[in-house]
Design a protein around this motif. Sequence first.
Motif, PDB file in Angstrom:
ATOM      1  N   THR A  80       0.866  -1.178   0.000  1.00  0.00           N
ATOM      2  CA  THR A  80       0.000   0.000   0.000  1.00  0.00           C
ATOM      3  C   THR A  80       0.902   1.227   0.000  1.00  0.00           C
ATOM      4  O   THR A  80       2.124   1.111   0.158  1.00  0.00           O
ATOM      5  CB  THR A  80      -0.906   0.027   1.252  1.00  0.00           C
ATOM      6  N   ASP A  81       0.299   2.397  -0.147  1.00  0.00           N
ATOM      7  CA  ASP A  81       1.081   3.638  -0.142  1.00  0.00           C
ATOM      8  C   ASP A  81       1.868   3.817   1.150  1.00  0.00           C
ATOM      9  O   ASP A  81       2.859   4.534   1.183  1.00  0.00           O
ATOM     10  CB  ASP A  81       0.166   4.849  -0.329  1.00  0.00           C
ATOM     11  N   SER A  82       1.428   3.182   2.222  1.00  0.00           N
ATOM     12  CA  SER A  82       2.087   3.370   3.513  1.00  0.00           C
ATOM     13  C   SER A  82       3.363   2.534   3.653  1.00  0.00           C
ATOM     14  O   SER A  82       4.144   2.759   4.565  1.00  0.00           O
ATOM     15  CB  SER A  82       1.128   3.032   4.651  1.00  0.00           C
ATOM     16  N   HIS A  83       3.575   1.579   2.760  1.00  0.00           N
ATOM     17  CA  HIS A  83       4.783   0.753   2.836  1.00  0.00           C
ATOM     18  C   HIS A  83       5.983   1.500   2.260  1.00  0.00           C
ATOM     19  O   HIS A  83       5.941   1.958   1.118  1.00  0.00           O
ATOM     20  CB  HIS A  83       4.609  -0.561   2.065  1.00  0.00           C
ATOM     21  N   MET A  84       7.028   1.606   3.048  1.00  0.00           N
ATOM     22  CA  MET A  84       8.291   2.162   2.558  1.00  0.00           C
ATOM     23  C   MET A  84       9.087   1.015   1.947  1.00  0.00           C
ATOM     24  O   MET A  84       9.165  -0.070   2.537  1.00  0.00           O
ATOM     25  CB  MET A  84       9.101   2.783   3.702  1.00  0.00           C
ATOM     26  N   ILE A  85       9.667   1.274   0.781  1.00  0.00           N
ATOM     27  CA  ILE A  85      10.524   0.257   0.177  1.00  0.00           C
ATOM     28  C   ILE A  85      11.874   0.877  -0.157  1.00  0.00           C
ATOM     29  O   ILE A  85      12.013   2.095  -0.284  1.00  0.00           O
ATOM     30  CB  ILE A  85       9.897  -0.390  -1.077  1.00  0.00           C
ATOM     31  N   ARG A  86      12.850   0.012  -0.265  1.00  0.00           N
ATOM     32  CA  ARG A  86      14.213   0.431  -0.580  1.00  0.00           C
ATOM     33  C   ARG A  86      14.699  -0.447  -1.727  1.00  0.00           C
ATOM     34  O   ARG A  86      14.574  -1.669  -1.675  1.00  0.00           O
ATOM     35  CB  ARG A  86      15.077   0.252   0.673  1.00  0.00           C
ATOM     36  N   ILE A  87      15.235   0.212  -2.762  1.00  0.00           N
ATOM     37  CA  ILE A  87      15.718  -0.493  -3.951  1.00  0.00           C
ATOM     38  C   ILE A  87      17.165  -0.086  -4.193  1.00  0.00           C
ATOM     39  O   ILE A  87      17.489   1.103  -4.204  1.00  0.00           O
ATOM     40  CB  ILE A  87      14.865  -0.136  -5.189  1.00  0.00           C
ATOM     41  N   ARG A  88      18.028  -1.069  -4.387  1.00  0.00           N
ATOM     42  CA  ARG A  88      19.440  -0.785  -4.644  1.00  0.00           C
ATOM     43  C   ARG A  88      19.588  -0.110  -6.003  1.00  0.00           C
ATOM     44  O   ARG A  88      19.002  -0.522  -6.989  1.00  0.00           O
ATOM     45  CB  ARG A  88      20.261  -2.071  -4.623  1.00  0.00           C
ATOM     46  N   ARG A  89      20.367   0.955  -6.027  1.00  0.00           N
ATOM     47  CA  ARG A  89      20.636   1.663  -7.286  1.00  0.00           C
ATOM     48  C   ARG A  89      21.558   0.821  -8.164  1.00  0.00           C
ATOM     49  O   ARG A  89      22.380   0.061  -7.670  1.00  0.00           O
ATOM     50  CB  ARG A  89      21.325   2.999  -7.016  1.00  0.00           C
ATOM     51  N   ARG A  90      21.445   1.007  -9.438  1.00  0.00           N
ATOM     52  CA  ARG A  90      22.334   0.372 -10.409  1.00  0.00           C
ATOM     53  C   ARG A  90      23.325   1.411 -10.905  1.00  0.00           C
ATOM     54  O   ARG A  90      22.989   2.588 -11.058  1.00  0.00           O
ATOM     55  CB  ARG A  90      21.545  -0.189 -11.590  1.00  0.00           C
TER      56      ARG A  90
END
Length: 186
Positions: free
Chosen positions: A79-89
């Motif tokens: 949902t919009d309330s979930h924070m996610i983290r994605i490793r940059r390339r």
Amino acid sequence: MASSLRKKLLHTQERSCMTGNICSFEGEWLFFEEDADEGKLVDTMDLSEMQVFNDGKWTHAIWLSEGKIKIESKELFLTDSHMIRIRRRLPFAFEQLLRSLDDDSFIRFTGELNQLGYSIYDCIYCYNHLLFTNKKLKTACTSFYQFDNEDSICGVQHHCLPTDQILDRFEFTTSHGKRSILMLKK
């Protein structure tokens, strides 16, 4: 770039991850990085190193489809309330430069960049001339890299000089007037 030392250094770099939220808009899943106005299409992103902030901690997650992820052994809808983290390339040309450096040179190059206040993930432009030459360097060449840490810009010129032992000379210049030179033998 597979050694454990390199991986650790890559993973501990400032700004190595993008943090934000994912939401669905008109049938498309978008990632909105913190403090950014524009979303990125999730379908175009590499989510292999995605993490979700869940139950007070960052947990590795696998993107299944349409906002559905797998955390540990359970499935969850974002949902919009979930924070996610994605490793940059890293940009391809810059990644190839880093791959060409031995571990000691990689550590010294990264350390010099960090000392000036930049992360390797701050690379916004690169021209790697070595991608257009054969493996046996016969003439000198120069490659160019630009880094932006949102406070200043750093230009790096990589002069590759063919000698008995190929010599790499990196010249760092920041928009604040700091300069340094790093000489490496291969």
